[in-house]
Scaffold this active site. Structure first.
Site, PDB file in Angstrom:
ATOM      1  N   GLU A 175       2.938  40.177  34.080  1.00  0.00           N
ATOM      2  CA  GLU A 175       3.804  39.836  32.902  1.00  0.00           C
ATOM      3  C   GLU A 175       3.199  39.328  31.850  1.00  0.00           C
ATOM      4  O   GLU A 175       3.605  39.422  30.776  1.00  0.00           O
ATOM      5  CB  GLU A 175       4.874  38.833  33.539  1.00  0.00           C
ATOM      6  N   GLN A 227      14.211  38.567  38.407  1.00  0.00           N
ATOM      7  CA  GLN A 227      13.122  37.822  39.016  1.00  0.00           C
ATOM      8  C   GLN A 227      13.495  36.444  39.294  1.00  0.00           C
ATOM      9  O   GLN A 227      14.136  35.843  38.517  1.00  0.00           O
ATOM     10  CB  GLN A 227      12.116  37.915  37.883  1.00  0.00           C
ATOM     11  N   GLY A 228      13.338  36.141  40.504  1.00  0.00           N
ATOM     12  CA  GLY A 228      13.684  34.977  41.067  1.00  0.00           C
ATOM     13  C   GLY A 228      12.453  34.035  41.480  1.00  0.00           C
ATOM     14  O   GLY A 228      12.251  33.716  42.614  1.00  0.00           O
ATOM     15  N   TYR A 229      11.799  33.474  40.692  1.00  0.00           N
ATOM     16  CA  TYR A 229      10.699  32.610  40.621  1.00  0.00           C
ATOM     17  C   TYR A 229      11.339  31.272  40.205  1.00  0.00           C
ATOM     18  O   TYR A 229      11.281  30.318  41.262  1.00  0.00           O
ATOM     19  CB  TYR A 229       9.539  32.831  39.508  1.00  0.00           C
ATOM     20  N   ASN A 263       3.106  28.163  27.028  1.00  0.00           N
ATOM     21  CA  ASN A 263       1.598  28.047  26.372  1.00  0.00           C
ATOM     22  C   ASN A 263       0.548  26.965  26.796  1.00  0.00           C
ATOM     23  O   ASN A 263      -0.347  27.062  26.741  1.00  0.00           O
ATOM     24  CB  ASN A 263       1.940  28.067  24.634  1.00  0.00           C
ATOM     25  N   GLU A 264       1.191  25.919  27.101  1.00  0.00           N
ATOM     26  CA  GLU A 264       0.449  24.831  27.738  1.00  0.00           C
ATOM     27  C   GLU A 264      -0.098  25.041  28.893  1.00  0.00           C
ATOM     28  O   GLU A 264      -1.512  24.936  29.118  1.00  0.00           O
ATOM     29  CB  GLU A 264       1.341  23.476  27.669  1.00  0.00           C
TER      30      GLU A 264
HETATM   31  C1  LIG Z   1      14.707  32.995  28.165  1.00  0.00           C
HETATM   32  C2  LIG Z   1      14.038  32.566  29.256  1.00  0.00           C
HETATM   33  C3  LIG Z   1      14.002  33.660  30.420  1.00  0.00           C
HETATM   34  C4  LIG Z   1      13.313  33.362  31.551  1.00  0.00           C
HETATM   35  N1  LIG Z   1      13.434  34.340  32.533  1.00  0.00           N
HETATM   36  C5  LIG Z   1      13.043  33.949  33.847  1.00  0.00           C
HETATM   37  C6  LIG Z   1      13.213  34.793  34.805  1.00  0.00           C
HETATM   38  O1  LIG Z   1      13.880  35.838  34.735  1.00  0.00           O
HETATM   39  N2  LIG Z   1      13.054  34.577  36.044  1.00  0.00           N
HETATM   40  C7  LIG Z   1      12.280  33.347  36.350  1.00  0.00           C
HETATM   41  O2  LIG Z   1      11.801  33.066  37.480  1.00  0.00           O
HETATM   42  N3  LIG Z   1      12.088  32.411  35.359  1.00  0.00           N
HETATM   43  C8  LIG Z   1      12.549  32.826  34.202  1.00  0.00           C
HETATM   44  N4  LIG Z   1      12.325  31.875  33.163  1.00  0.00           N
HETATM   45  C9  LIG Z   1      11.856  30.579  33.194  1.00  0.00           C
HETATM   46  C10 LIG Z   1      10.118  30.228  32.849  1.00  0.00           C
HETATM   47  O3  LIG Z   1       9.528  30.924  33.655  1.00  0.00           O
HETATM   48  C11 LIG Z   1      10.009  28.365  32.768  1.00  0.00           C
HETATM   49  O4  LIG Z   1      11.181  28.235  31.930  1.00  0.00           O
HETATM   50  C12 LIG Z   1       8.765  28.269  32.469  1.00  0.00           C
HETATM   51  O5  LIG Z   1       7.854  28.551  33.799  1.00  0.00           O
HETATM   52  C13 LIG Z   1       8.831  26.689  32.326  1.00  0.00           C
HETATM   53  O6  LIG Z   1       9.339  26.122  33.335  1.00  0.00           O
HETATM   54  P1  LIG Z   1      10.365  24.959  33.110  1.00  0.00           P
HETATM   55  O7  LIG Z   1      11.391  25.421  32.344  1.00  0.00           O
HETATM   56  O8  LIG Z   1      10.805  24.274  34.463  1.00  0.00           O
HETATM   57  O9  LIG Z   1       9.693  23.661  32.208  1.00  0.00           O
HETATM   58  P2  LIG Z   1       8.630  22.657  32.769  1.00  0.00           P
HETATM   59  O10 LIG Z   1       7.624  23.373  33.741  1.00  0.00           O
HETATM   60  O11 LIG Z   1       9.461  21.521  33.248  1.00  0.00           O
HETATM   61  O12 LIG Z   1       7.903  22.363  31.399  1.00  0.00           O
HETATM   62  C14 LIG Z   1       8.397  21.332  30.462  1.00  0.00           C
HETATM   63  C15 LIG Z   1       7.138  21.252  29.424  1.00  0.00           C
HETATM   64  O13 LIG Z   1       6.245  20.331  30.187  1.00  0.00           O
HETATM   65  C16 LIG Z   1       4.938  21.178  29.659  1.00  0.00           C
HETATM   66  N5  LIG Z   1       4.084  21.380  30.909  1.00  0.00           N
HETATM   67  C17 LIG Z   1       4.665  21.463  32.269  1.00  0.00           C
HETATM   68  N6  LIG Z   1       3.563  21.086  33.046  1.00  0.00           N
HETATM   69  C18 LIG Z   1       2.638  20.927  32.413  1.00  0.00           C
HETATM   70  C19 LIG Z   1       1.080  20.702  32.462  1.00  0.00           C
HETATM   71  N7  LIG Z   1       0.431  20.917  33.887  1.00  0.00           N
HETATM   72  N8  LIG Z   1       0.126  20.753  31.559  1.00  0.00           N
HETATM   73  C20 LIG Z   1       0.569  20.715  30.217  1.00  0.00           C
HETATM   74  N9  LIG Z   1       2.061  20.820  30.086  1.00  0.00           N
HETATM   75  C21 LIG Z   1       2.861  21.114  31.027  1.00  0.00           C
HETATM   76  C22 LIG Z   1       5.291  22.774  29.518  1.00  0.00           C
HETATM   77  O14 LIG Z   1       4.549  23.271  28.841  1.00  0.00           O
HETATM   78  C23 LIG Z   1       6.785  22.345  28.742  1.00  0.00           C
HETATM   79  O15 LIG Z   1       6.356  22.326  27.456  1.00  0.00           O
HETATM   80  C24 LIG Z   1      12.842  32.244  31.860  1.00  0.00           C
HETATM   81  C25 LIG Z   1      12.747  31.128  31.033  1.00  0.00           C
HETATM   82  C26 LIG Z   1      13.459  31.623  29.744  1.00  0.00           C
HETATM   83  C27 LIG Z   1      13.388  30.414  28.634  1.00  0.00           C
END
Ligand SMILES: Cc1cc2nc3c(=O)[nH]c(=O)nc-3n(C[C@H](O)[C@H](O)[C@H](O)COP(=O)(O)OP(=O)(O)OC[C@H]3O[C@@H](n4cnc5c(N)ncnc54)[C@H](O)[C@@H]3O)c2cc1C
Length: 402
Positions: free
Chosen positions: A246, A128-130, A388-389
């Site tokens: 998902e 998944q490339g999101y 979760n947020e």
């Molecule tokens: C083990 C694992 C597997 C994964 N696999 C995939 C995958 O296969 N493909 C893929 O595309 N992605 C994958 N992901 C990525 C995942 O979807 C992202 O990590 C997730 O969406 C959070 O984005 P971020 O890591 O950039 O954190 P950020 O978006 O930078 O968030 C950092 C913190 O800020 C908080 N935050 C951010 N925005 C808000 C808001 N508006 N209000 C309140 N709080 C906020 C978040 O809750 C978090 O605590 C994976 C992640 C993990 C850990």
């Protein structure tokens, strides 16, 4: 709400139980039991996938015309519950449960014929490339750029946290095809072959020591325009459709309930230094009961969502509720396991060094050995698929109307 299964559903449950007893090999169960991560790796999953495929039960959630079983949502739930109770491996959802529904819902007949049979027979794996560095929760700000040149897209950018990219033949990828419109309107959903010179995969080793996730670099990577799903600019609505699946498309409670039962059994069998077995300590017992009640409440919610699905309605943002509760519960179960077994898992034979060429012999039960890796791995549950947020914001806005 009427919660009992009908006689037909009970008969179906017996059929599933008999199949699992006969067809799920012990070494595959054993591999699943020893897996601390969300889904098993191909060396364990492929065999089980083939057995299910041959039985015709692999794509049990797909519609019949796409190659599914035609089971209704309750049958699917029964199947998932029995698989969890039997220690069947949790197969990767990336092809079967994430991209396949996109392809059979939005794809052309040619795309369905090209991709769905290979997802079913396991000959092609997906990632998944999101997410991107800088675009996780705020996914619409993604920067990966795709330009149509002739009959192919040329893609540049980077994806991160890409689960199982190192096993994947294809990536379903969100890319920006138009930077001059609202961010959500310029995104396109592309299927990109992974094995090409324009793609580099760099492993990311997690805190738990696993190689599950990666960073993927696309430098003039290419995909044919025939592998675009939907129209240019339709990627955001397709991406949201996929995220709904998902977050809430699978049945989380059965596996959580099965894990609580396993934890209780292991705690009952593990003597504590103070007062008989761990399972008999009032503090442990109280936490087990609380977890069980939460998991039963979650199961009721999931069954309610199934009733909606059976009536032909999409659950929509309610799936955020399931994601929120099930991921928190997953972590609480794993925390309790660490509280009970963690120190036992860290025990080392005194004559062996902690570091060095000779790896320490494992000491203690399977639960003791797996408690800490599983706990570390499950930190990710409240992050992937949307944190979760973010789920709380979706619930506040779209479910509660705040
Ligand atoms: C083990 C694992 C597997 C994964 N696999 C995939 C995958 O296969 N493909 C893929 O595309 N992605 C994958 N992901 C990525 C995942 O979807 C992202 O990590 C997730 O969406 C959070 O984005 P971020 O890591 O950039 O954190 P950020 O978006 O930078 O968030 C950092 C913190 O800020 C908080 N935050 C951010 N925005 C808000 C808001 N508006 N209000 C309140 N709080 C906020 C978040 O809750 C978090 O605590 C994976 C992640 C993990 C850990």
């Amino acid at each position: 709400m009427h919660m009992d299964f009908s006689p037909q559903e009970l008969a179906f449950r017996e059929e599933v139980r008999a199949f699992l007893a006969e067809s799920l090999p012990e070494h595959v169960r054993e591999g699943a039991r020893n897996t601390p991560s969300v889904f098993v790796e191909p060396d364990i999953g492929d065999e089980w996938q083939r057995i299910l495929f041959e039985k015709g039960w692999l794509a049990y959630h797909w519609p019949t015309d796409a190659g599914g079983t035609g089971w209704d949502p309750v049958q699917r739930y029964i199947f998932e519950k029995e698989c969890a109770l039997a220690d069947a491996p949790a197969l990767s959802v990336l092809g079967l449960k994430l991209v396949a529904p996109v392809i059979y819902t939005f794809g052309t007949p040619e795309q369905k014929a090209r991709f769905l049979p290979r997802i079913l027979d396991g000959s092609e794996k997906w990632c998944q490339g999101y997410s991107e560095p800088g675009a996780g929760s705020d996914l619409a700000s993604l920067k990966t750029r795709a330009r149509l040149e002739g009959d192919s897209y040329r893609i540049n950018g980077s994806k991160i946290w890409t689960t199982h990219a190192h096993f994947a033949d294809w990536m379903f990828c969100l890319a920006r095809t138009n930077p001059d419109v609202k961010p959500q309107e310029g995104i396109t959903f592309l299927l990109v072959p992974m094995r090409q010179t324009g793609i580099t995969i760099r492993p990311i080793i997690t805190l738990a020591g696993d190689h599950e996730v990666n960073q993927v670099f696309m430098d003039d990577a290419q995909t044919h325009a025939q592998y675009r799903i939907g129209a240019e600019g339709q990627g955001w609505s397709i991406a949201k459709f996929l995220l709904e699946n998902e977050r809430g498309g699978s049945c989380a409670a059965p596996r959580l309930l099965a894990d609580i039962v396993r934890l209780r059994t292991a705690a009952d069998g593990q003597p504590s230094s103070t007062n008989g077995a761990y399972g008999h300590l009032p503090s442990v017992e109280a936490r087990l009961v609380a977890l069980e009640l939460e998991a039963q409440a979650l199961e009721t919610t999931e069954l309610r969502i199934l009733a909606e699905l059976k009536a032909g309605r999409r659950p929509g943002p309610q799936t955020s509720l399931v994601k929120l509760v099930s991921s928190s519960l997953r972590q609480k179960i794993d925390e309790l396991a660490v509280d009970i077994f963690g120190p036992l898992g860290l025990q080392l034979p005194p004559e062996r060094p902690l570091y060095g060429n000779s790896a320490p012999e494992p000491v203690g039960s399977r639960e003791a050995q797996l408690a800490t890796p599983t706990y570390l791995n499950s930190r990710a549950w409240t992050i992937f698929g949307g944190t979760n947020e973010v789920q709380k914001t979706i619930i506040a806005k779209t479910v509660l109307g705040l």
